[in-house]
Design a protein around this motif. Structure first.
Motif, PDB file in Angstrom:
ATOM      1  N   TYR B 158     -12.833   9.255   7.261  1.00 50.44           N
ATOM      2  CA  TYR B 158     -12.866   7.793   6.680  1.00 50.44           C
ATOM      3  C   TYR B 158     -14.327   7.517   6.337  1.00 50.44           C
ATOM      4  O   TYR B 158     -15.343   7.760   7.231  1.00 50.44           O
ATOM      5  CB  TYR B 158     -12.240   6.650   7.362  1.00 50.44           C
ATOM      6  CG  TYR B 158     -10.886   6.958   7.777  1.00 50.44           C
ATOM      7  CD1 TYR B 158      -9.785   7.421   6.754  1.00 50.44           C
ATOM      8  CD2 TYR B 158      -9.899   6.386   8.840  1.00 50.44           C
ATOM      9  CE1 TYR B 158      -8.776   7.733   6.922  1.00 50.44           C
ATOM     10  CE2 TYR B 158      -8.868   6.635   9.239  1.00 50.44           C
ATOM     11  CZ  TYR B 158      -7.952   7.493   8.179  1.00 50.44           C
ATOM     12  OH  TYR B 158      -6.760   7.402   8.404  1.00 50.44           O
ATOM     13  N   LYS B 159     -14.512   6.455   5.237  1.00 55.73           N
ATOM     14  CA  LYS B 159     -15.677   6.177   5.080  1.00 55.73           C
ATOM     15  C   LYS B 159     -16.182   5.053   6.265  1.00 55.73           C
ATOM     16  O   LYS B 159     -15.380   4.496   6.781  1.00 55.73           O
ATOM     17  CB  LYS B 159     -15.946   5.231   3.663  1.00 55.73           C
ATOM     18  CG  LYS B 159     -15.473   5.951   2.540  1.00 55.73           C
ATOM     19  CD  LYS B 159     -15.411   4.827   1.466  1.00 55.73           C
ATOM     20  CE  LYS B 159     -14.866   5.633   0.103  1.00 55.73           C
ATOM     21  NZ  LYS B 159     -14.629   4.869  -0.996  1.00 55.73           N
ATOM     22  N   ASN B 166     -10.479   3.946   4.537  1.00 51.57           N
ATOM     23  CA  ASN B 166      -9.849   3.938   5.917  1.00 51.57           C
ATOM     24  C   ASN B 166      -8.273   3.399   5.726  1.00 51.57           C
ATOM     25  O   ASN B 166      -7.977   2.386   5.387  1.00 51.57           O
ATOM     26  CB  ASN B 166     -10.641   2.938   6.753  1.00 51.57           C
ATOM     27  CG  ASN B 166      -9.937   2.781   8.017  1.00 51.57           C
ATOM     28  OD1 ASN B 166      -8.859   2.933   8.346  1.00 51.57           O
ATOM     29  ND2 ASN B 166     -10.945   2.786   9.006  1.00 51.57           N
ATOM     30  N   GLY B 168      -6.042   2.991   7.797  1.00 49.20           N
ATOM     31  CA  GLY B 168      -5.500   2.151   8.797  1.00 49.20           C
ATOM     32  C   GLY B 168      -5.972   0.678   8.360  1.00 49.20           C
ATOM     33  O   GLY B 168      -5.124  -0.082   8.402  1.00 49.20           O
ATOM     34  N   ASP B 169      -7.136   0.533   7.998  1.00 53.07           N
ATOM     35  CA  ASP B 169      -7.922  -0.529   7.291  1.00 53.07           C
ATOM     36  C   ASP B 169      -6.838  -1.329   5.958  1.00 53.07           C
ATOM     37  O   ASP B 169      -6.351  -2.448   5.765  1.00 53.07           O
ATOM     38  CB  ASP B 169      -8.944  -0.596   6.842  1.00 53.07           C
ATOM     39  CG  ASP B 169      -9.886  -0.688   7.860  1.00 53.07           C
ATOM     40  OD1 ASP B 169      -9.755  -1.105   8.978  1.00 53.07           O
ATOM     41  OD2 ASP B 169     -11.210  -0.292   7.718  1.00 53.07           O
ATOM     42  N   ILE B 171      -3.735  -0.380   4.953  1.00 53.03           N
ATOM     43  CA  ILE B 171      -2.276  -0.619   5.502  1.00 53.03           C
ATOM     44  C   ILE B 171      -2.299  -1.926   6.321  1.00 53.03           C
ATOM     45  O   ILE B 171      -1.454  -2.551   6.043  1.00 53.03           O
ATOM     46  CB  ILE B 171      -1.673   0.615   6.570  1.00 53.03           C
ATOM     47  CG1 ILE B 171      -1.490   1.670   5.627  1.00 53.03           C
ATOM     48  CG2 ILE B 171      -0.193   0.293   7.031  1.00 53.03           C
ATOM     49  CD1 ILE B 171      -1.163   3.049   6.326  1.00 53.03           C
ATOM     50  N   SER B 172      -3.245  -2.035   7.281  1.00 53.34           N
ATOM     51  CA  SER B 172      -3.075  -3.105   7.765  1.00 53.34           C
ATOM     52  C   SER B 172      -3.610  -4.363   7.127  1.00 53.34           C
ATOM     53  O   SER B 172      -3.370  -5.562   7.351  1.00 53.34           O
ATOM     54  CB  SER B 172      -4.234  -3.349   9.173  1.00 53.34           C
ATOM     55  OG  SER B 172      -5.379  -3.356   8.638  1.00 53.34           O
ATOM     56  N   ASN B 173      -4.102  -4.345   5.851  1.00 56.70           N
ATOM     57  CA  ASN B 173      -4.254  -5.505   4.868  1.00 56.70           C
ATOM     58  C   ASN B 173      -3.330  -5.491   3.784  1.00 56.70           C
ATOM     59  O   ASN B 173      -3.399  -6.220   2.778  1.00 56.70           O
ATOM     60  CB  ASN B 173      -5.776  -4.974   4.292  1.00 56.70           C
ATOM     61  CG  ASN B 173      -7.004  -5.442   5.213  1.00 56.70           C
ATOM     62  OD1 ASN B 173      -6.736  -5.960   5.867  1.00 56.70           O
ATOM     63  ND2 ASN B 173      -8.122  -4.556   4.976  1.00 56.70           N
ATOM     64  N   GLY B 174      -2.168  -4.572   4.126  1.00 56.88           N
ATOM     65  CA  GLY B 174      -1.165  -4.764   3.099  1.00 56.88           C
ATOM     66  C   GLY B 174      -1.168  -3.942   2.004  1.00 56.88           C
ATOM     67  O   GLY B 174      -0.227  -3.888   1.193  1.00 56.88           O
ATOM     68  N   ILE B 176      -0.243  -0.824   1.459  1.00 61.51           N
ATOM     69  CA  ILE B 176       0.393   0.096   2.119  1.00 61.51           C
ATOM     70  C   ILE B 176       0.255   1.504   1.346  1.00 61.51           C
ATOM     71  O   ILE B 176      -0.133   2.615   1.897  1.00 61.51           O
ATOM     72  CB  ILE B 176       1.753   0.206   2.555  1.00 61.51           C
ATOM     73  CG1 ILE B 176       1.835  -1.285   3.495  1.00 61.51           C
ATOM     74  CG2 ILE B 176       2.698   1.264   3.124  1.00 61.51           C
ATOM     75  CD1 ILE B 176       3.290  -1.853   3.760  1.00 61.51           C
ATOM     76  N   ILE B 253       1.114   6.794  11.677  1.00 57.51           N
ATOM     77  CA  ILE B 253       0.031   6.060  10.703  1.00 57.51           C
ATOM     78  C   ILE B 253       0.922   6.287   9.361  1.00 57.51           C
ATOM     79  O   ILE B 253       0.882   4.990   8.587  1.00 57.51           O
ATOM     80  CB  ILE B 253      -1.250   6.673  10.663  1.00 57.51           C
ATOM     81  CG1 ILE B 253      -1.970   6.485  12.114  1.00 57.51           C
ATOM     82  CG2 ILE B 253      -1.912   5.978   9.637  1.00 57.51           C
ATOM     83  CD1 ILE B 253      -2.097   4.893  12.332  1.00 57.51           C
ATOM     84  N   HIS B 254       1.516   6.966   9.216  1.00 55.95           N
ATOM     85  CA  HIS B 254       2.291   7.488   7.926  1.00 55.95           C
ATOM     86  C   HIS B 254       3.682   7.190   8.124  1.00 55.95           C
ATOM     87  O   HIS B 254       4.490   6.398   7.343  1.00 55.95           O
ATOM     88  CB  HIS B 254       1.888   8.824   7.373  1.00 55.95           C
ATOM     89  CG  HIS B 254       2.489   9.171   6.050  1.00 55.95           C
ATOM     90  ND1 HIS B 254       3.832   9.220   5.487  1.00 55.95           N
ATOM     91  CD2 HIS B 254       1.934   9.402   4.856  1.00 55.95           C
ATOM     92  CE1 HIS B 254       3.988   9.474   4.442  1.00 55.95           C
ATOM     93  NE2 HIS B 254       2.827   9.724   3.595  1.00 55.95           N
TER      94      HIS B 254
END
Lengths: 217, 356
Positions: B158-159, B166, B168-169, B171-174, B176, B253-254
């Protein structure tokens, strides 16, 4: 006292969050309002219970990040809708948390999951990302008037930054202004006590509970 | 006053427990493991055996002669010369090869896991020739097998460390869909780099195999990329492949990724080992995490319950990961010997595991 019809509506709200069923959620909110159930009760005893169940399933490996996020999105939208009917009892945000992974550490999966749990349950979360300088945590906490600084570390070599944060807060006379919450694989309650952190959370689900406790201290 | 027995909490703090308290914790630990893995609890006889181990008054305990197993040394001799690293160490001035010789000849390690000091696969490229040199030195002087340790670590792609957003970033920010796409792109890079490390770096230097360690640390995509790479490594090199896990279940995660027709997210050790064997790997490293607020009897009962089923279902040898925070062992840099030896004795005697 909750009657059986109200209980069924609250369960439907919980199920809708668990199963990410938008249609059921919309219908049930309408039914709940028509039945005279207080919006706050629908949030606390319906939506939140569903989210708790989702969290428990996530911790057991039976639910996955996208599903967790879909449930969280659904709940956030539902809370917004219900707040319009709340009038004076409108739920304020619980508190503001500055969250991040400490300097030198790029492991952020856990931090992102913590963020979801805190956000969906009423905290405003300022996510600073990973590899965050201690000074950045403090600067941001001052800027947003945070209640809690929450840090994550996944390595024994980086968890020392959590100790440095405590020292810097003391040096700057800020220890009583911001409460600190720590987490991450090598961290323990013992570590929290040793460095003087205010709380330790073992996993994402317990981070919300710990943050609530800190707000009530 | 009831007799108490010296035990440890999951963060290594000492605790005095009565026999009844130990029995209760063993029951509860095994019960949770059974619920998590959807497998049977330990039998009453097995729980009694575990209890016996915790009631031994000696500071250190050991396995019986007939139960001896292979002992590997994770990160090789790094614990001897290292001092600043994630794994701690005692900082004795010596080079990597000497440290490995000490591990083999002094500490009786049965095989070695030499690595570039950063361990991460993505970071191997600039250190490849240095690792080859260390490996050649070690291979020429040791008798036991040498398996370089590499961590697939999809998160490293990831950057800003890598080229991908990223997941995870996002997805957690919506975001998806965008997150899943970034995740799938990173998986391809992980697979490609693992194959390069095996084919271009390790196979030519003559190592006995490679150890894909902390697999699935970044979730189900990390695991899938490692399994796919292992298929190719087994087909195109003469290396043996060991796949060791990062967590007791595969983090989703997926959530939608499958291997051999089975969803990877949420797989527990007895399911993971089947995926690993299908990919052609020769050994499986089983991980069971601990809870720092629970006692060692609780944590070890949980470990033994999950590990036992894993070994029963395995068609390839299983080694159990034992160290800070896994295998029942307390989460502390230098775990106390009383807890460590009890964890070793229980896992070896009660599960049939092939190595530690």
């Amino acid at each position: 006292m909750t009657n059986s019809n109200d209980a069924a509506i609250l369960k439907d709200l919980s199920d809708a969050v668990i199963n990410t069923d938008k249609t059921l959620l919309e219908t049930t909110i309408k039914n709940g309002l028509d039945a005279g159930i207080e919006p706050l009760e629908m949030i606390e005893n319906g939506l939140s219970r569903g989210m708790q169940e989702v969290g428990m399933e996530f911790e057991m490996g039976r639910r996955f990040l996208p599903q967790l996020m879909m449930s969280a999105n659904l709940m956030t939208d539902a809370v917004k809708e219900l707040q319009e009917y709340m009038g004076n009892e409108k739920a304020d945000k619980i508190g503001t948390i500055v969250l991040g992974v400490v300097e030198g550490d790029v492991h952020d999966i856990g931090k992102n999951i913590v963020k979801i749990f805190l956000s969906v349950n009423g905290f405003e979360v300022i996510d600073l990302g990973r590899d965050v300088l201690i000074t950045t945590f403090i600067t941001k906490a001052k800027e947003v008037n945070a209640d809690i600084i929450a840090t994550s570390a996944l390595m024994t070599s980086t968890m020392v930054a959590q100790k440095s944060l405590e020292e810097m807060l003391k040096e700057q006379g800020l220890k009583n202004k911001y409460r600190t919450l720590i987490g991450g694989a090598p961290c323990t309650e013992h570590w929290a006590e040793k460095i003087g952190a205010d709380a330790y959370a073992e996993d994402a689900a317990s981070a919300y509970g710990k943050a609530l406790e800190l707000m009530n201290k | 006053m009831a007799t108490t027995y010296h035990q440890r909490m999951g963060d290594a703090r000492p605790v005095e427990m009565t026999k009844e308290e130990i029995i209760y914790d063993i029951d509860e630990g095994s019960k949770l493991a059974a619920e998590m893995g959807r497998i049977p609890e330990l039998t009453d006889d097995e729980k009694d055996h575990l209890l016996d181990i915790f009631l031994i008054p000696d500071k250190m305990v050991s396995v019986s002669q007939e139960n001896r197993v292979i002992l590997s040394a994770d990160v090789g001799g790094m614990g001897l010369f290292g001092n600043y690293g994630e794994y701690g160490g005692v900082g004795i001035p010596m080079d990597y090869t000497t440290a490995n010789l000490v591990m083999e000849r002094g500490f009786a390690a049965d095989y070695h896991l030499v690595s570039n000091l950063n361990l991460m696969n993505k970071d191997l490229k600039p250190a490849a020739t240095q690792l080859q040199q260390s490996l050649e030195d070690t291979l020429m002087r040791t008798i036991s097998p040498v398996e370089p340790l590499i961590v697939p670590n999809l998160g490293n792609y990831y950057k800003p460390e890598g080229p991908y957003d990223n997941a995870g970033d996002l997805i957690s920010n919506g975001e998806i869909e965008k997150g899943l796409a970034a995740y799938e792109d990173a998986m391809v890079a992980v697979e490609k780099d693992l194959l390069w490390s095996a084919q271009a770096v390790l196979d030519p230097i003559g190592t006995d195999g490679l150890n894909l360690d902390t697999t699935a640390a970044a979730g189900d995509g990390d695991f899938l990329a490692t399994l796919k790479a292992t298929e190719q490594i087994k087909k195109t090199t003469r290396l043996s492949a060991y796949i060791g896990m990062a967590n007791e279940f595969v983090l989703g995660i997926h959530g939608g990724l499958e291997y051999n027709g089975e969803r990877l997210a949420g797989q527990y050790p007895h399911e993971q080992v089947k995926s690993v064997a299908k990919a052609g790997a020769d050994m499986f490293g089983c991980v069971v995490n601990i809870k720092t607020k629970k006692s060692t009897p609780w944590n070890l009962a949980k470990t033994v319950t999950l590990l036992k089923r894993c070994v029963e279902d395995a068609d390839i040898p299983v080694h159990v990961n034992m160290g800070m925070g896994v295998g029942g062992i307390p989460m502390v840099e230098i775990p106390p010997i009383d807890a460590v030896t009890r964890c070793v004795k229980a896992t070896v005697e009660m599960t049939g595991v092939d190595g530690i």
